[in-house]
Design a protein around this motif. Structure first.
Motif, PDB file in Angstrom:
ATOM      1  N   GLU A 210      33.354  51.199  33.878  1.00 36.87           N
ATOM      2  CA  GLU A 210      33.188  50.284  32.783  1.00 36.87           C
ATOM      3  C   GLU A 210      32.490  49.111  32.647  1.00 36.87           C
ATOM      4  N   LEU A 211      31.603  48.748  31.963  1.00 40.24           N
ATOM      5  CA  LEU A 211      31.094  47.282  32.057  1.00 40.24           C
ATOM      6  C   LEU A 211      32.098  46.347  31.204  1.00 40.24           C
ATOM      7  N   SER A 212      33.039  45.708  31.914  1.00 32.15           N
ATOM      8  CA  SER A 212      33.964  44.933  31.146  1.00 32.15           C
ATOM      9  C   SER A 212      34.600  43.986  32.235  1.00 32.15           C
ATOM     10  N   VAL A 213      35.267  42.981  31.759  1.00 34.35           N
ATOM     11  CA  VAL A 213      35.793  42.010  32.882  1.00 34.35           C
ATOM     12  C   VAL A 213      37.152  42.756  33.207  1.00 34.35           C
ATOM     13  N   GLY A 214      37.021  42.525  34.651  1.00 36.74           N
ATOM     14  CA  GLY A 214      38.091  42.853  35.285  1.00 36.74           C
ATOM     15  C   GLY A 214      37.674  44.450  36.239  1.00 36.74           C
ATOM     16  N   SER A 215      36.625  44.983  35.649  1.00 37.49           N
ATOM     17  CA  SER A 215      35.975  46.366  36.466  1.00 37.49           C
ATOM     18  C   SER A 215      35.411  45.606  37.982  1.00 37.49           C
ATOM     19  N   ILE A 216      35.780  46.694  38.750  1.00 34.61           N
ATOM     20  CA  ILE A 216      35.238  46.497  40.029  1.00 34.61           C
ATOM     21  C   ILE A 216      33.976  47.278  40.241  1.00 34.61           C
ATOM     22  N   LEU A 217      32.813  46.727  40.864  1.00 34.87           N
ATOM     23  CA  LEU A 217      31.614  47.389  41.185  1.00 34.87           C
ATOM     24  C   LEU A 217      31.633  47.927  42.514  1.00 34.87           C
ATOM     25  N   PRO A 218      31.092  49.065  42.635  1.00 36.67           N
ATOM     26  CA  PRO A 218      31.046  49.746  43.982  1.00 36.67           C
ATOM     27  C   PRO A 218      30.192  48.837  44.832  1.00 36.67           C
ATOM     28  N   ASP A 219      30.472  49.159  46.250  1.00 34.85           N
ATOM     29  CA  ASP A 219      29.650  48.356  47.340  1.00 34.85           C
ATOM     30  C   ASP A 219      28.123  48.690  47.544  1.00 34.85           C
ATOM     31  N   THR A 220      27.732  49.762  46.525  1.00 41.32           N
ATOM     32  CA  THR A 220      26.374  50.130  46.575  1.00 41.32           C
ATOM     33  C   THR A 220      25.499  49.350  45.635  1.00 41.32           C
ATOM     34  N   VAL A 221      26.322  48.689  44.754  1.00 38.97           N
ATOM     35  CA  VAL A 221      25.476  48.005  43.673  1.00 38.97           C
ATOM     36  C   VAL A 221      25.018  46.291  44.298  1.00 38.97           C
ATOM     37  N   GLU A 222      23.998  46.375  44.309  1.00 41.56           N
ATOM     38  CA  GLU A 222      23.298  44.930  44.681  1.00 41.56           C
ATOM     39  C   GLU A 222      23.682  43.812  43.765  1.00 41.56           C
ATOM     40  N   LEU A 223      24.589  42.565  44.411  1.00 42.33           N
ATOM     41  CA  LEU A 223      24.442  41.480  43.745  1.00 42.33           C
ATOM     42  C   LEU A 223      23.710  40.479  44.048  1.00 42.33           C
ATOM     43  N   ARG A 224      23.078  39.873  42.849  1.00 43.63           N
ATOM     44  CA  ARG A 224      21.896  38.666  43.371  1.00 43.63           C
ATOM     45  C   ARG A 224      22.702  37.678  42.947  1.00 43.63           C
ATOM     46  N   PRO A 225      22.345  36.580  43.879  1.00 39.81           N
ATOM     47  CA  PRO A 225      22.766  35.074  43.760  1.00 39.81           C
ATOM     48  C   PRO A 225      22.224  34.444  42.447  1.00 39.81           C
TER      49      PRO A 225
ATOM     50  N   ASP B 147      20.975  30.850  41.113  1.00 37.45           N
ATOM     51  CA  ASP B 147      20.762  29.281  41.677  1.00 37.45           C
ATOM     52  C   ASP B 147      20.989  28.396  40.320  1.00 37.45           C
ATOM     53  N   VAL B 148      22.366  28.240  39.846  1.00 39.63           N
ATOM     54  CA  VAL B 148      22.723  27.553  38.793  1.00 39.63           C
ATOM     55  C   VAL B 148      23.619  26.596  39.162  1.00 39.63           C
ATOM     56  N   PRO B 149      23.554  25.267  38.980  1.00 38.42           N
ATOM     57  CA  PRO B 149      24.865  24.344  39.289  1.00 38.42           C
ATOM     58  C   PRO B 149      25.969  24.776  38.927  1.00 38.42           C
ATOM     59  N   ASP B 150      27.117  24.880  39.721  1.00 37.38           N
ATOM     60  CA  ASP B 150      28.577  24.906  39.063  1.00 37.38           C
ATOM     61  C   ASP B 150      28.773  26.422  39.078  1.00 37.38           C
ATOM     62  N   VAL B 151      28.175  27.119  39.330  1.00 38.64           N
ATOM     63  CA  VAL B 151      28.380  28.687  39.162  1.00 38.64           C
ATOM     64  C   VAL B 151      28.202  29.515  40.395  1.00 38.64           C
ATOM     65  N   LYS B 152      29.410  29.715  40.789  1.00 33.67           N
ATOM     66  CA  LYS B 152      29.533  30.382  42.388  1.00 33.67           C
ATOM     67  C   LYS B 152      29.635  31.886  42.234  1.00 33.67           C
ATOM     68  N   TYR B 153      29.244  32.701  40.980  1.00 32.56           N
ATOM     69  CA  TYR B 153      29.315  33.912  41.075  1.00 32.56           C
ATOM     70  C   TYR B 153      27.853  34.444  41.127  1.00 32.56           C
ATOM     71  N   ARG B 154      27.979  36.056  41.401  1.00 32.16           N
ATOM     72  CA  ARG B 154      26.773  36.475  41.586  1.00 32.16           C
ATOM     73  C   ARG B 154      26.595  37.423  40.255  1.00 32.16           C
ATOM     74  N   TYR B 155      25.096  37.837  40.253  1.00 33.04           N
ATOM     75  CA  TYR B 155      25.036  38.768  38.830  1.00 33.04           C
ATOM     76  C   TYR B 155      24.298  39.980  39.187  1.00 33.04           C
ATOM     77  N   VAL B 156      24.439  40.869  37.987  1.00 34.77           N
ATOM     78  CA  VAL B 156      23.710  42.164  38.091  1.00 34.77           C
ATOM     79  C   VAL B 156      23.578  42.588  36.723  1.00 34.77           C
ATOM     80  N   VAL B 157      22.656  43.048  36.416  1.00 35.26           N
ATOM     81  CA  VAL B 157      21.806  43.583  35.134  1.00 35.26           C
ATOM     82  C   VAL B 157      22.096  44.873  34.971  1.00 35.26           C
ATOM     83  N   VAL B 158      23.023  45.219  33.612  1.00 38.16           N
ATOM     84  CA  VAL B 158      23.270  46.615  33.370  1.00 38.16           C
ATOM     85  C   VAL B 158      22.845  46.753  32.032  1.00 38.16           C
ATOM     86  N   GLY B 159      21.795  47.369  31.543  1.00 38.70           N
ATOM     87  CA  GLY B 159      21.243  47.689  30.252  1.00 38.70           C
ATOM     88  C   GLY B 159      20.782  46.241  30.095  1.00 38.70           C
TER      89      GLY B 159
END
Length: 101
Positions: free
Chosen positions: A54-69, A71-83
């Protein structure tokens, strides 16, 4: 005296739990969301399907999903586009921390 300590102790424990829950909340300012949207738009990646997740806060993504870095200041997260949504993901836990429309 002991009778009064029990409700007070229970109240402090409850407030401590609320504080911990608030501390876990990810705060991404509206300005950061705008910058993230522009960054994702300028650095397109293919949208993925998340079967069984489920695309919601708290969901865990499988290792097969590529996370992209990001390059935004003060943002330590990676992202993925779903729909049509961008999900910010904690790279260490692969947990979705914010979904941006």
């Amino acid at each position: 005296m002991k009778i009064h300590l029990i409700p007070a102790t229970a109240g402090l424990i409850l407030l401590g739990g609320i504080g911990a829950a608030i501390a876990d909340e990810v705060v991404v300012t509206p300005e950061q969301q705008t910058v993230i949207r522009e960054y994702v738009h300028q650095h397109p990646m293919a949208s993925i399907n998340l079967l069984g997740v489920e695309l919601s806060v708290g969901s865990i993504l499988p290792d097969t999903v590529e996370l992209r870095p990001i390059d935004v200041p003060d943002v330590k997260y990676r992202y993925v586009v779903v729909g049509d949504h961008t999900a910010l993901v904690e790279p260490g836990t692969r947990k979705i921390v914010k979904v941006i429309d």
